[in-house]
Structure formats: structure tokens, C-alpha cells
Design a protein around this motif. Structure first.
Motif, PDB file in Angstrom:
ATOM      1  N   SER A 115      54.251  38.842  27.265  1.00  0.00           N
ATOM      2  CA  SER A 115      54.164  39.325  28.638  1.00  0.00           C
ATOM      3  C   SER A 115      54.735  40.736  28.754  1.00  0.00           C
ATOM      4  O   SER A 115      54.138  41.620  29.382  1.00  0.00           O
ATOM      5  CB  SER A 115      54.907  38.370  29.574  1.00  0.00           C
ATOM      6  OG  SER A 115      54.538  38.569  30.910  1.00  0.00           O
ATOM      7  N   GLU A 116      55.890  40.956  28.128  1.00  0.00           N
ATOM      8  CA  GLU A 116      56.519  42.280  28.195  1.00  0.00           C
ATOM      9  C   GLU A 116      55.713  43.330  27.429  1.00  0.00           C
ATOM     10  O   GLU A 116      55.549  44.460  27.897  1.00  0.00           O
ATOM     11  CB  GLU A 116      57.944  42.192  27.643  1.00  0.00           C
ATOM     12  CG  GLU A 116      58.888  41.383  28.525  1.00  0.00           C
ATOM     13  CD  GLU A 116      60.251  41.179  27.880  1.00  0.00           C
ATOM     14  OE1 GLU A 116      60.380  41.468  26.671  1.00  0.00           O
ATOM     15  OE2 GLU A 116      61.169  40.721  28.587  1.00  0.00           O
ATOM     16  N   ASP A 117      55.200  42.962  26.236  1.00  0.00           N
ATOM     17  CA  ASP A 117      54.427  43.910  25.437  1.00  0.00           C
ATOM     18  C   ASP A 117      53.133  44.321  26.145  1.00  0.00           C
ATOM     19  O   ASP A 117      52.600  45.409  25.902  1.00  0.00           O
ATOM     20  CB  ASP A 117      54.091  43.316  24.067  1.00  0.00           C
ATOM     21  CG  ASP A 117      55.308  43.245  23.148  1.00  0.00           C
ATOM     22  OD1 ASP A 117      56.372  43.775  23.537  1.00  0.00           O
ATOM     23  OD2 ASP A 117      55.195  42.649  22.059  1.00  0.00           O
ATOM     24  N   ALA A 118      52.630  43.440  27.005  1.00  0.00           N
ATOM     25  CA  ALA A 118      51.411  43.743  27.761  1.00  0.00           C
ATOM     26  C   ALA A 118      51.702  44.553  29.016  1.00  0.00           C
ATOM     27  O   ALA A 118      50.796  44.871  29.786  1.00  0.00           O
ATOM     28  CB  ALA A 118      50.696  42.451  28.133  1.00  0.00           C
ATOM     29  N   GLY A 119      52.979  44.882  29.230  1.00  0.00           N
ATOM     30  CA  GLY A 119      53.342  45.670  30.390  1.00  0.00           C
ATOM     31  C   GLY A 119      53.422  44.866  31.666  1.00  0.00           C
ATOM     32  O   GLY A 119      53.385  45.426  32.770  1.00  0.00           O
ATOM     33  N   LEU A 120      53.552  43.547  31.529  1.00  0.00           N
ATOM     34  CA  LEU A 120      53.648  42.660  32.676  1.00  0.00           C
ATOM     35  C   LEU A 120      55.095  42.234  32.875  1.00  0.00           C
ATOM     36  O   LEU A 120      55.966  42.542  32.064  1.00  0.00           O
ATOM     37  CB  LEU A 120      52.757  41.426  32.469  1.00  0.00           C
ATOM     38  CG  LEU A 120      51.281  41.711  32.170  1.00  0.00           C
ATOM     39  CD1 LEU A 120      50.567  40.435  31.775  1.00  0.00           C
ATOM     40  CD2 LEU A 120      50.607  42.360  33.370  1.00  0.00           C
ATOM     41  N   GLY A 121      55.363  41.522  33.948  1.00  0.00           N
ATOM     42  CA  GLY A 121      56.694  40.984  34.144  1.00  0.00           C
ATOM     43  C   GLY A 121      57.022  39.962  33.069  1.00  0.00           C
ATOM     44  O   GLY A 121      56.127  39.344  32.485  1.00  0.00           O
ATOM     45  N   ARG A 164      45.100  43.822  28.347  1.00  0.00           N
ATOM     46  CA  ARG A 164      46.150  44.161  27.377  1.00  0.00           C
ATOM     47  C   ARG A 164      46.627  42.915  26.624  1.00  0.00           C
ATOM     48  O   ARG A 164      46.911  42.981  25.424  1.00  0.00           O
ATOM     49  CB  ARG A 164      47.309  44.847  28.103  1.00  0.00           C
ATOM     50  CG  ARG A 164      46.950  46.216  28.674  1.00  0.00           C
ATOM     51  CD  ARG A 164      48.179  46.982  29.131  1.00  0.00           C
ATOM     52  NE  ARG A 164      48.845  46.349  30.261  1.00  0.00           N
ATOM     53  CZ  ARG A 164      48.546  46.597  31.533  1.00  0.00           C
ATOM     54  NH1 ARG A 164      47.572  47.447  31.832  1.00  0.00           N
ATOM     55  NH2 ARG A 164      49.207  46.002  32.510  1.00  0.00           N
ATOM     56  N   VAL A 165      46.718  41.784  27.330  1.00  0.00           N
ATOM     57  CA  VAL A 165      47.092  40.524  26.673  1.00  0.00           C
ATOM     58  C   VAL A 165      46.064  40.182  25.601  1.00  0.00           C
ATOM     59  O   VAL A 165      46.415  39.810  24.469  1.00  0.00           O
ATOM     60  CB  VAL A 165      47.208  39.382  27.701  1.00  0.00           C
ATOM     61  CG1 VAL A 165      47.329  38.030  26.993  1.00  0.00           C
ATOM     62  CG2 VAL A 165      48.416  39.597  28.613  1.00  0.00           C
ATOM     63  N   ALA A 166      44.770  40.292  25.945  1.00  0.00           N
ATOM     64  CA  ALA A 166      43.712  39.977  24.979  1.00  0.00           C
ATOM     65  C   ALA A 166      43.798  40.876  23.755  1.00  0.00           C
ATOM     66  O   ALA A 166      43.660  40.410  22.614  1.00  0.00           O
ATOM     67  CB  ALA A 166      42.341  40.115  25.655  1.00  0.00           C
TER      68      ALA A 166
END
Length: 256
Positions: free
Chosen positions: A37-43, A70-72
Motif C-alpha cells: 500500500s505504501e509503495d503504491a503511494g496509498l495510505g 500502481r498496485v498492479a
């Protein structure tokens, strides 16, 4: 591992199930959904919350496109795979566990053919949109496959058609790429709730830039004594030309 990832004995289907399988198959993130989640720039808890939100199993829109894109990428899978539009992108460990719904969601989208060889997909169209910055010129090769609409005004009660693509799903359904015929059908739609939802979806697409939904059409054709029922992926793209004139592109891709 994923704490309270799912209820015991309950198989997750749809988007969440595909996302779970993709994470479980990734060596870096299968034991650390928080890092994904963090690596994808999300919370920190965004992906965890998505996996535990069963409303997404029936959602027509799902989570935000760019975050999930970004997750994908981090998981090494395609957006088509997560969206259920490709049967090859994410493997299924046990076919016996799949319901008819999840099996159908993993089948290939058989969209209309461009020159007999080029299949469009929601993932492909959204990538063009992102790379071009929403410029209409980037889609010129595919104008025959889409319908073009004017940006809806607040006082509009129905969508206003500019151009019907010669190979768009509406042209194929009507049997002719007729702008007046499609405009008449949208203006005189018997289901007023559906009419209101369509125009609101178009407004939302203009505000957000993109909108992807799964739709079911079940209507009497305006020019034929037949009733048409079909499922399709609708991709709405708000684009601009060099003079900043806005147009809404509607790519509707048949689900079979």
C-alpha cells in the motif's frame, strides 16, 4: 500475513479475489500488504481496507484507477487481470472453488475488432489516456470504435451525441452509425432513473477524467421491433483537443 484477511471458509470473488491471488503470488508483498500500500503511494491501510470491503464484489466502479494501476505494476499483473477482463493475467489455483460469477469475470472480453486484428480493452484505453494527458488526438485511430459526446451541462436531462463511431457498439446494435437515431433513443429513454444515472455518470467522467463501469443494456430498439439485452464494459474518457475544446469519448466493449 494478512490479519483477518477474509472470513473463514468464505471465498472472495470478483476484484478482491483477484487482488488477493495476485498478492499471494508475489514474493515481496505476500506477507506485507502494508508495504504494498505504501509503495503504491496509498495510505498504509488502503489495500488492506480494499481487501476487506465486500461491497467491491458488486461495485460498478471499484477503487481509484491510478492507485490500483500502481498496485498492479508492483505486483507484476495487468489492470485487465485485476478487473476480470483477461483470463490469462492471474492464475486461479483451484477451479473447483470458483462460482459461475467469478468464472465469468475471468473470461476474455470479446470487443469489436478493429481491422480484424486489434482488440481494445479498458486497460489499454486508460493507458493511452494517462500517457497522452487526455488528448483526443491520441485516440484518432480508434474513433470508429467510440461515440463522441458533448460535455453535459447542468441543465441537461440526457446525453448529447456529437458523433457515432461506424464500428461502435451502439452503431452495431442500431445497425447504423446514426447520430439522430442514438440521440432520439437517449432523449426518449423510458427508464428515467437510468437516463438520470447515465447523464450523472457523464458528468462524473468529465470531473474525474475517466470512468469505467460494467453495464447491462435491456431496451427496445428505436428502429427495430426487437428487444436487445447485453452486458458491456463502458469506458468514458474526458479529452481535449489542441484548442482545449472538450469531448467525452464513450468506448463500450461487449462482454461475452
Amino acid at each position: 500475513m494478512f490479519p483477518e484477511f477474509r472470513n473463514a471458509g468464505v471465498l472472495m470473488i470478483g476484484f478482491r479475489g483477484r487482488l488477493e491471488r495476485a498478492i499471494s503470488g508475489n514474493s515481496e508483498y505476500k506477507n506485507n500488504v502494508w508495504k504494498l500500500s505504501e509503495d503504491a503511494g496509498l495510505g498504509t491501510k488502503t489495500v488492506y481496507n480494499i481487501l476487506n470491503d465486500d461491497r467491491l464484489d458488486t461495485s460498478k466502479t471499484g477503487p481509484g484507477f491510478f492507485g490500483i494501476s500502481r498496485v498492479a505494476n508492483l505486483l507484476g499483473v495487468s489492470l485487465d487481470g485485476l478487473a476480470g477482463m483477461s483470463q490469462h493475467s492471474i492464475s486461479t489455483p483451484d477451479n473447483n472453488l470458483q462460482t459461475a460469477l467469478s468464472q465469468h469475470a475471468l473470461e476474455t472480453i470479446a470487443s469489436q475488432m478493429n481491422d480484424g486484428s486489434d482488440n481494445l480493452s479498458a486497460d489499454f484505453l486508460l493507458r493511452i489516456y494517462a500517457k497522452s494527458g487526455g488528448r483526443i488526438e491520441a485516440f484518432s485511430k480508434y474513433f470508429d470504435r467510440c461515440d463522441q459526446y458533448l460535455p453535459p451541462a447542468m441543465e441537461d436531462h440526457y446525453s448529447r451525441v456529437k458523433i457515432v463511431g461506424t464500428k461502435s457498439l451502439s452503431a452495431i446494435t442500431m445497425g447504423t452509425p446514426s447520430q439522430p437515431l442514438l440521440q432520439e433513443a437517449l432523449k426518449n429513454m423510458g427508464d428515467k432513473d437510468l437516463q438520470a444515472r447515465v447523464i450523472q455518470d457523464y458528468r462524473n467522467a468529465m470531473q474525474r477524467g475517466t470512468l469505467v463501469t460494467v453495464e447491462t443494456l435491456d431496451i427496445q430498439m428505436p428502429n427495430h421491433p426487437v428487444r436487445v439485452k447485453m452486458d458491456f464494459i463502458r469506458v468514458l474518457l474526458a479529452v481535449k483537443d489542441a484548442a482545449s475544446n472538450q469531448t467525452l469519448l464513450n468506448f463500450s466493449l461487449l462482454v461475452v
